[in-house]
Design a protein around this motif. Structure first.
Motif: not given
Length: 249
Positions: A223-246
């Motif tokens: 709303e309003p109608r428009a092309p929309t995209v979603q991208y998603e990862h599950t992440v763990v916060v670590t001292r060396s930065g993001p750990l993406v598990v997906t």
């Protein structure tokens, strides 16, 4: 969920990999002529063969193993008789549970041929997610995720859907930290801690600012109608930065 032992981390990595493998397998099958129900059945088989259960079904009695949203549908689309056609923009969202641990991942895909603008939207939607993920580190404000994604969207002349947020995940599909804005939110005061688990999932759009319900209890529309995209990862916060598990494997 805050991870504090290697066993839970390995379980999270396992369910993350299962979700990613389901998404990858469904993506490979995505072509004109397939129905969303047929696509959902492919994802269900990957989950069940790996000993996992669909999280939407388990937690909310959603009428499908995965959420498949097409074109004007921005999220929570119900798999069914809808036939995928050339030119469609399809979002696939896979979340599942195994051994008491949940993970969640999603991506949007153009079904060729599509316009250059839609191709660019998909490319930039993935970039927006990674802009947010790069903010993940202990001590950082959760607001940094939405601020960074908001800057990216503004510079590239996109809008963001501002009532569909990231969320904590782990021992349930939605848990603390509660809604995490993927847009600038001046009221956000929380900070990331080592071991915290959550999703990063911006909804980048060519004009939409909101997701609204339709005729059923689940499907949300831009709303309003428009092309929309979603991208998603599950992440763990670590001292060396993001750990993406997906990630598939």
């Amino acid at each position: 969920m805050t991870l504090n032992n290697d066993e839970d981390l390995e379980r999270l990595k396992e369910i993350g990999r299962i979700c990613a493998n389901a998404l990858q397998t469904m993506t490979a099958a995505l072509e004109p002529g397939i129905t969303t129900a047929e696509l959902d059945a492919i994802g269900r088989k990957v989950l069940e063969d790996a000993g996992a259960r669909s999280a939407p079904e388990l937690c909310y009695k959603f009428p499908g193993a995965t959420c498949i949203s097409v074109n004007e549908e921005v999220a929570h689309g119900i798999p069914g008789a809808r036939v995928i056609r050339a030119g469609d923009l399809v979002n696939i969202d896979v979340s599942a549970e195994k051994d008491g641990i949940f993970a969640d991942t999603a991506a949007s895909f153009p079904v060729p041929p599509v316009t250059a603008a839609i191709d660019r939207l998909c490319r930039d939607g993935k970039r927006a997610m990674w802009v947010g993920l790069k903010q993940v580190r202990p001590g950082q404000s959760l607001a940094a995720i939405g601020n960074a994604i908001g800057d990216f969207a503004r510079k590239n002349r996109y809008s963001l859907v501002t009532n569909l947020a990231s969320h904590g995940i782990g021992r349930s599909l939605h848990e603390e930290p509660g809604e995490i804005a993927t847009w600038p939110d001046p009221s956000e005061r929380r900070h990331m801690t080592d071991g915290m688990v959550f999703t990063v999932e911006p909804f980048l759009s060519m004009g939409a600012h909101w997701a609204e319900g339709g005729d059923d209890d689940w499907t949300l529309y831009s709303e309003p109608r428009a092309p929309t995209v979603q991208y998603e990862h599950t992440v763990v916060v670590t001292r060396s930065g993001p750990l993406v598990v997906t990630l598939p494997g």
